[in-house]
Scaffold this active site. Sequence first.
Site, short mmCIF file in Angstrom:
data_model
loop_
_atom_site.label_atom_id
_atom_site.label_comp_id
_atom_site.label_asym_id
_atom_site.label_seq_id
_atom_site.Cartn_x
_atom_site.Cartn_y
_atom_site.Cartn_z
CB SER A 234 -1.04 0.04 1.20
OG SER A 234 -0.17 0.29 2.26
CG HIS B 37 -3.29 0.22 -2.24
ND1 HIS B 37 -3.54 -0.41 -1.06
CD2 HIS B 37 -3.92 -0.67 -3.19
CE1 HIS B 37 -4.03 -1.52 -1.09
NE2 HIS B 37 -4.24 -1.61 -2.43
CG ASP C 32 -5.74 -4.97 -3.01
OD1 ASP C 32 -6.10 -6.03 -3.53
OD2 ASP C 32 -5.24 -3.97 -3.84
#
Lengths: 126, 1192
Positions: free
Chosen positions: B44, B71, B163
């Site tokens: 992320s 991300h 995720d």
Amino acid sequence: MIVLGKLPCVLIAEDEMIVAMMLEDLMERAGYHVLLVARLARGLELAVSEPIDAAILDINLAGQMSFPLADALQQRRIPFMFASGYGREGLPERHRDAMVLQKPYGMSEIKAALHALLANGGQASL
Amino acid sequence: MTEDLSPPRRPRRKSGAAATTVQAQACAETPPALPHLIVGIGASAGGLEAFRSFFTHMQADSGFSFVLVQHLSPQHVSMLAELVGRNTQMPVCEAIDGARVEPDHVYVIPPDATLTIADGVLHVSKPAPPRQHRWPINTFFTSLAEDRGDCAVCIVLSGTGSDGALGLGAVKEHGGLTLAQSGFDHVAMSGMPASAASTGLVDDILPVEDMPARLITYRKQMHAARGQQGADGIRQDLSDHLQNLFRLLRAEVGHDFSQYKRSTVMRRIQRRMLVRQTETVPDYIKYLRQHPQEHQQLFREMLISVTEFFRDPLAFTALQERVVPALLADRGAADVLRVWVPGCATGEEAYSIAMLLREAIGSQGGPKVQIFATDIDDRGIEAARAGRFRAPLLGVSPERQQRWFSKEGDDYVVVKSLREMCVFSPHSVIKDPPFSRLDLVSCRNLLIYLNADLQERLLQTFHYALKPGAFLLLGPSETLSRSAGLFTELDKKQRLYMRRENTRVGSIPPLPFAERGHAANAGRGMASVARGSDEGINRQVQGLLEKYTPAYVVINANHEVLRFAGDTGRYLSPSTGAASLNVFSLLHKRLREPARAIVRRAFASAETVTRDDLSVDVGSQHQPLRLIAEPLLDKDGSVTMCLLAFSDAPADAATAAAPSASPPPVELARIRALEHELESVYAQLHAAVELHESVNEELKSANEEYQSVNEELQSSNEELETSKEEMQSINEELQIVNAEAHSKNETLTRLNSDLRNLMESTQIATLFLDRDLRIGSYTPAMTELFHLRDGDRGRPITDISARINYPELKQDVPDVLRHLRIVERVLHGAANEPSYLLRMRPYRTVDDVIEGIVLTCVDVSQSLRHEVERGQLAAIVDSSRDAIIGYTPDDAISSWNPGAERIFGYPAAQVLGQSLAMLLPSESSGVTSAIFAAGALAERPQEFETLWQTRDGRQIPVAVTSSLVRNAEQQIIAGSLIARDITERREAERHTRLMLGELNHRVKNTLASIQAIAVQTLARAPSLEAFQDKFLPRLQALSHTHNLLAVDAWQSVSLAALVMGELAPYEDADHPARVQLHGEDRQLAPKIALAMSMALHELTTNALKYGALSLPQGRIEVSWERVTGGAVPWLHLCWQEVGGPLVRAPSSRGFGTRLIADGLAFELDGKVALDFAPTGVRCLIELPLGEPEDPA
């Protein structure tokens, strides 16, 4: 009473008739010519017109402050002193250095004061 | 069936030339070159450090390709490529749509984009989906897995959320390597790595700096393994050890994989070897023996499957359209719909079917649905039972998501109604007995892992388990294959089948009885058909024709005679023993063997077989006989019956066969001898045969008896087996239900103990009563209100003596029950007894049924006392004339009493919540500001005086008392100010100061006057006595005037009172009306009054001594008037003495005269005329009247 030429003239501004009468008697006996005033207006008139040698001023004259009279005298370089129940703290700044006699005063006290006043031209204080 | 199936683990590729090329390039086909691995790395936004650390430890010429998925904020320009580029020699670039992934390159996902890979080429689509649907790491990993198969590697680095977990599953399923980042302690870092690890699909959890080395080892191993692999990608040395491995696995985990498809099994073992980094199969076996947990790992590896909700939506559509309506038709609430989902993994499929059914049934009514979902993977079953799924829920429409799931944190939890439809249990569809009487079996993507034999067995199991006409759903790559006869195809494409009703195969276990029964039935049916045609004319014609036709029998395949026709008696000779229709027991002995031969041939060849060289004895004559076996064919051409005809052979044939020439006599004799011998041998043989046949008969009958007994036993056994199976099925269900019940029971026990602890620990007295006021549970605190003991449960509360006064109890209960409302009462205790707040509310069960009431009592004595105290304090605050202001620690006004409103003019509503600073004048002094400076709360002086501003802008002096409210921890939680308006006090102080100064002055003035009087009097007094006579009255007169002045606080003095004060002593009963006053009474200023009083005293003294008052008849008239017209009004006063002795003017001016005539005029600025008229002294005094003013 000894009269030697022209007597020194003392202006007494005092609205209390008994006190004024007493002072008048005292001053005259001491050999002064006395001018009595009870009101400021009258005093101012005399201060301009009369040949005054010294002045004893009550601060409060029937509700009016006698400082304008003091001013007028100062202008004419006539020595004066205040006589009051208020003492020195009742005086405005410009007259702080003036001689002050606290009421009630003794007879010898006032005589000495007046003498000093005449001798020093009002510059010394008691 | 297996031919058209691709191995499940092989990556699904898009068709087309490009795909083939990529595949060729990708791996496998070129063993000498190292395989080209593409490494997907997900992190992320905060993962930069991890990326850097990774590339610092990764050599630049490794041959790997790296794709970084992070991300990223859609708005931001990403610096990632540049930042990572500083840590590696490899080219780092942002991924471009259509770019081919090259070795030794690093690609970075662009912001606001979705990155996927297909055929070795990156695809970038913009913009990225909205935030809640954005799973960039999952998306890329999934496409990577599908594209690269076992050449895919995915790494989950630090990051928040989950995720990557789903994508990692896909990589794992396709045989790739999966890694997750650990902290220093080799435990997955929280967030994304932990989430990935929780799937159980991560191969290795290790610190990021160890990952590059791990990748290189992995590839080396992979390469080595490839060298030993055949064209099918499986190590050749593996199959030798396969049975060994199966044995180990079976012994350890209890499941046998030997019948699983070999290629699949081997591929998975191979992968485990890669992960475990073992070179050879024996090494791996050794490893297995040394590490018991590896069995579990291998077992899990075998079970890996990817599932999702509504996988293959078309199949579910078919299910919904074709099966569900049929299942629900004619079923009411009393019926049960039974569904079995074997191989359910983590339950998605079972829940999908549950959703379909529940949607079709609706929330109410309909049959009870039981979905048995089973799998051998107990972890999967646990997950399925929890019914908790990680977002995103693939395959679930938003409506379904809304309806069937509740969101708990990041997860979605299946709603209770759906969960209750499903029963999850660990169960092997291969090993354990199946469920029975099912309406639907959905077994998808399980058969593909099994070999053909096991598939067949499983399909038979399903056939057994399903009700007739029930449904079977298979996976898209699965077919019925060998078992096609058991099911009818409903939808070939979606693999939807219906169980055939007519077939009866009992292969669980195989049921031989049924087989035989079926055959017997068929035989009986045939016979009845034959009988059915035997009627009417046919029968007559046949009767007639029999004369011309040879005798015959019809036999079946078991050689039993079904029909006799014609004169068969000549050919039959039934054997002794049990009656039998077996043709070979019926035939004449000599015919038995020939008949047996031709019948066998006829059955075998389905052709007519004849035999001529036979004869029968008719009487004493040998009758030649032709035996004909004619097969009877049924519709499909098979031989089920045979006709055996006995035809008389033509005589000529017999004679033709006889020899034409006679033999010579010697030979004849020899022949006769031989014939005799033959006959005797024949007779012997005959006897032997007879004996043999009789024994044979016996054996046969015994055998038949055994057979029938066996038959019976078989059928009993069969029934027992069936019952046992059912029992097992039921037992299985019961165990599952029991397991669920057990877990519920545990939950209940836990809740129960929680509840008990709550009851024990709560200070709130609580009592549960049923509708009849019988006592249920109660908390210990309740015993203070009622004399309750444990034995009182079940007794009516009205029987229990109460320590509280609550006569309304009996009325309140029906009231609460009828109106379902809450009754609250305060029960006031006697003098020292506590008071309680009683609250009665209906007792609702979880099903919302009212079953009584709950009574709670809280001791509110303290509270009530506080209430009273508070009321008293509030009254004080309200009635206080001072402003009492409460404020919060941040100086916001929180209370405002009427006194404050009175002083400051603001109503409470206007100031509450405002800052205290509003009371400060805008130009408030530094001291005041300092007091109210923020944060100086604790330093605020307890008392201070200051100026505050009122609503109308006035500044008023206030004396403030400040106090702080602290909590138990001595933290300041509030403050209060008591402000007293000290305007009046200040005024009074000022006045007092003034008065003191004035008094001092006045006293001095007065003393000066007295001094003057004394001096004057003394000067004129001839003696001390004379002085005393004069001086004291003068002092008294002065004193008297002072008295008068004090009456009106030195403001003014009444003129009349002044005059009368002097003259009144001389007006008595002997001398009435000696003094007459004329004039309206006037108020004189103090100064005037003092002077006037001295003058009047002198006049009076004079009148007493020499004037009117010296004679009794003398009078004094004093008249005055106020004269206006000048600047100020004047007073004219006239003193007139009447009736005194003759007045002579004094020879000298005495003190009195001087005072009156000179002094008075002097002092008051007026005029005085003193006239010593002979008739009486007259004195006119005129003086200006100033308005009464402040005394000087």
